[in-house]
Enzyme design. Sequence first.
Site, PDB file in Angstrom:
ATOM      1  CB  VAL A  95      39.129  39.257  39.953  1.00 24.92           C
ATOM      2  CG1 VAL A  95      38.438  39.906  38.766  1.00 24.92           C
ATOM      3  CG2 VAL A  95      38.230  38.176  40.552  1.00 24.92           C
ATOM      4  CE  LYS A  96      45.872  34.768  39.095  1.00 21.98           C
ATOM      5  NZ  LYS A  96      45.369  35.312  37.803  1.00 21.98           N
ATOM      6  NE  ARG A  97      39.524  42.089  43.234  1.00 24.60           N
ATOM      7  CZ  ARG A  97      40.142  42.487  42.140  1.00 24.60           C
ATOM      8  NH1 ARG A  97      41.136  41.763  41.654  1.00 24.60           N
ATOM      9  NH2 ARG A  97      39.792  43.590  41.507  1.00 24.60           N
TER      10      ARG A  97
END
Length: 277
Positions: A95-97
């Site tokens: 998700v690379k949040r």
Amino acid sequence: MIGFGDRLRAVVDAHGRLCLGIDPHAELLRQWGLGDDAAGARALALRALEAARGRVGIVKPQAAFFERFGAAGYAVLEEVISTARAAGFLVIADVKRGDIGSTAAAYGQAWLAPGSPLEADAMTAVAYQGLGSLDPVIELAAAHGKGVFVLTATSNPEGRGLQQSVSGSGRSVAGQLARDVAVRNAGASGWGGLGVVIGATEPITASGIDPVLLQHTAVLGPGFGHQGTRLGTLHEVYGVAAASVIPTVTRSVLSAGPDGLEAALDAHRAELERASA
């Protein structure tokens, strides 16, 4: 409670290190004869899980390819994650949040909190606001035996200018992030609860990362297969950190189509076993 590093090691010992990415690209859906919609993404993802069962223990759905279908896509992603976890897979939500304060905490609650509709076993996160910006996520993860993989050196050439630039510490940005994560994992008997994402498209030393530091840190390695790097070059790319790498294959498997997934996964597994011998 078992920490994430030990959970990950147990899965690797049982099923090997290979991770299958689940990315329902529009082109893949077309190749499969599926619609470019949530129903198509669901069919591809569930078929991929069926093929992966007994062959790999780790799967990595990429949220973006579900998000593009809005609420219907998120409903499919929830189903894919819960189905995978129920089947015994360790699920890394790609998700690379990343953010600061309460926003970072909310990202952690969405993807790692027990009982969340999107609950996974680990998530990918961005720490270019500083690793400390992820503290709310890291603390929540540690409390529940979850993992956080910090984006460190990506597989795309556009990222190299920033990631390889030298910071005020005298290290590259990527090198400093890898060191900061390694410091957090210091003292772990095996892998710690934090991992790093380091792409396989060039040797990690090119990004100023010291592979010696990563002995207690799991390395999620995208860039194998479709992007051109062979699993057989694992040691050339990662050096002494090769034993800590979780190599990810996605399009090189999914492009084999619904009837070719098992054979493609078996071929990748055999290549990785030869490289690890």
